[in-house]
Design an enzyme around this catalytic site. Structure first.
Site, mmCIF file in Angstrom:
data_model
loop_
_atom_site.group_PDB
_atom_site.id
_atom_site.type_symbol
_atom_site.label_atom_id
_atom_site.label_comp_id
_atom_site.label_asym_id
_atom_site.label_seq_id
_atom_site.Cartn_x
_atom_site.Cartn_y
_atom_site.Cartn_z
ATOM 1 N N MET A 40 0.849 -1.197 0.000
ATOM 2 C CA MET A 40 0.000 0.000 0.000
ATOM 3 C C MET A 40 0.886 1.249 0.000
ATOM 4 O O MET A 40 0.421 2.335 0.358
ATOM 5 C CB MET A 40 -0.943 -0.009 1.203
ATOM 6 N N GLY A 41 2.140 1.095 -0.384
ATOM 7 C CA GLY A 41 3.036 2.249 -0.467
ATOM 8 C C GLY A 41 3.542 2.673 0.899
ATOM 9 O O GLY A 41 3.529 1.892 1.850
ATOM 10 N N HIS A 47 9.652 -3.323 3.254
ATOM 11 C CA HIS A 47 9.218 -3.557 1.866
ATOM 12 C C HIS A 47 10.430 -3.824 0.973
ATOM 13 O O HIS A 47 10.389 -4.688 0.097
ATOM 14 C CB HIS A 47 8.486 -2.321 1.326
ATOM 15 N N GLN A 71 -10.338 -2.318 2.461
ATOM 16 C CA GLN A 71 -9.845 -2.991 3.670
ATOM 17 C C GLN A 71 -9.787 -2.065 4.881
ATOM 18 O O GLN A 71 -9.239 -2.433 5.914
ATOM 19 C CB GLN A 71 -8.503 -3.671 3.402
ATOM 20 N N GLY A 157 4.741 -10.095 3.744
ATOM 21 C CA GLY A 157 5.486 -10.145 4.997
ATOM 22 C C GLY A 157 4.745 -10.951 6.058
ATOM 23 O O GLY A 157 3.520 -10.934 6.130
ATOM 24 N N GLU A 158 5.524 -11.629 6.892
ATOM 25 C CA GLU A 158 4.921 -12.399 7.995
ATOM 26 C C GLU A 158 4.382 -11.502 9.095
ATOM 27 O O GLU A 158 3.709 -11.974 10.001
ATOM 28 C CB GLU A 158 5.965 -13.351 8.594
ATOM 29 N N LYS A 159 4.711 -10.211 9.045
ATOM 30 C CA LYS A 159 4.179 -9.321 10.084
ATOM 31 C C LYS A 159 2.651 -9.378 10.069
ATOM 32 O O LYS A 159 2.014 -9.389 11.113
ATOM 33 C CB LYS A 159 4.660 -7.893 9.881
ATOM 34 N N MET A 194 8.798 -3.225 11.513
ATOM 35 C CA MET A 194 8.632 -2.078 10.615
ATOM 36 C C MET A 194 7.217 -2.064 10.051
ATOM 37 O O MET A 194 6.686 -3.105 9.679
ATOM 38 C CB MET A 194 9.664 -2.146 9.500
ATOM 39 N N SER A 195 6.638 -0.868 10.014
ATOM 40 C CA SER A 195 5.269 -0.717 9.520
ATOM 41 C C SER A 195 5.077 0.722 9.092
ATOM 42 O O SER A 195 5.611 1.637 9.727
ATOM 43 C CB SER A 195 4.285 -1.044 10.655
HETATM 44 O O1 PAF Z 1 -0.232 -5.828 3.526
HETATM 45 C C1 PAF Z 1 -0.600 -4.894 2.788
HETATM 46 O O2 PAF Z 1 0.119 -3.919 2.550
HETATM 47 C C2 PAF Z 1 -1.990 -4.949 2.168
HETATM 48 O O3 PAF Z 1 -2.902 -5.545 3.009
HETATM 49 C C3 PAF Z 1 -1.989 -5.633 0.779
HETATM 50 C C4 PAF Z 1 -1.578 -7.097 0.872
HETATM 51 C C5 PAF Z 1 -1.067 -4.893 -0.160
HETATM 52 C C6 PAF Z 1 -3.403 -5.599 0.195
HETATM 53 O O4 PAF Z 1 -3.869 -4.311 0.065
#
Ligand code: PAF
Length: 287
Positions: A40-41, A47, A71, A157-159, A194-195
């Site tokens: 999601m950038g 990432h 979501q 990611g497993e996070k 990291m998030s």
């Molecule tokens: O983990 C994310 O960043 C999002 O949930 C994903 C998998 C890109 C779906 O929008």
């Protein structure tokens, strides 16, 4: 599989599905394999680690950036979610990613869009109990991205451990021909996962945030050592509240694959979600 070394500066960005497919099909004609890394950038080192992992496994890497409205709940942070497309492009370019797919909402969900993908059971527990509809939004967009790109592999990611389990389930249930690869959580030096949402933390909250990793690590160790599960989890909850977390949505020990009740001797995972200031943080660790 021919694996080429990444070449910084080759990134092409497309916003529509036809352009995405044309480019991927031209790689396919050359016999090249393709990895997809949906995001999601607001990209960070976590990432980039996923991109580097993808580069080792496939000839071409396609990153996606789409802040998926489906979501986010009505009271969640869709509007505030960090958007940094220019910086993200530069980071992906420097990392040698080949293609960026960054559709707008209208391209993903055109007028009349009416389909939802729902993974029953797995979507209703843990985070699903606290974020109604969240995993249906994730499952829908990930299904679309996989069918749009039809990559050989896709990395997550497993996070987001529950998300990963849901994506594995849906690709298997729907026979989507892709290998789902889970990559270990990338952490700051003090253990904080990291998030993109860490950006919401004030300096004081950032200092308190590593308590999340400490608490679940201690719980996982105690459980692995034979301690009473409920007692270990209650201690973790107490530690988090003491550290300044406002509320703990859940801290649970579950079966590592099914995310159902953990029985003695089975592979387990401790999963947590807790609110710290504006940020709802999640994390998990193997037992
Ligand atoms: O983990 C994310 O960043 C999002 O949930 C994903 C998998 C890109 C779906 O929008």
């Amino acid at each position: 599989m021919q694996v080429v070394s990444p070449t910084p500066g080759v990134l092409v960005a497309v916003r529509d599905v036809d352009s995405l497919r044309r480019r991927i099909q031209s790689w396919r004609r050359e016999g090249l394999s393709v990895a997809l890394v949906p995001t999601m950038g607001a990209l960070h080192k976590g990432h980039l680690t996923l991109m580097a992992h993808a580069q080792k496994l496939a000839d071409r890497v396609v990153a996606t950036i789409f802040v998926n409205p489906k979501q986010f709940g009505p009271n969640e942070d869709f509007a505030a979610y960090p958007r940094r497309e220019h910086d993200d492009f530069e980071m992906l370019n420097a990392a040698g990613v080949h293609l960026l797919f960054a559709p707008d909402v209208g391209a993903m969900y055109p007028q009349g869009f009416a389909t939802s993908v729902r993974v029953a059971g797995l979507s209703d527990i843990l985070d699903g109990e606290h974020r109604a509809g969240h995993f249906d939004g994730v499952a829908t967009v990930v299904t679309k991205l996989l069918l749009q790109a039809l990559p050989d592999i896709a990395l997550f990611g497993e996070k987001d451990y529950q998300q990963l389990a849901i994506i594995r389930r849906l690709t298997s249930d729907l026979n989507i021909p892709v290998d789902i690869i889970g990559a270990p959580t990338v952490r700051e030096a003090d253990g904080l996962a990291m998030s993109s949402r860490n950006a919401y933390l004030t300096a004081e909250e950032r200092a308190a945030a590593p308590a999340l990793h400490r608490a679940i690590t201690a719980a996982a160790k105690s459980i692995a050592g034979g301690a009473d599960i409920a007692g270990a989890l209650a201690k973790a909850r107490e530690e988090l509240l003491k550290a300044g977390f406002k509320n703990v949505d859940y801290v649970e020990a579950r079966h590592a694959q099914t995310l159902q009740r953990l029985n003695p001797g089975e592979p387990g995972r401790v999963l947590v979600a807790a609110q710290l200031g504006r940020a709802r943080l999640i994390d998990n660790i193997a037992i």
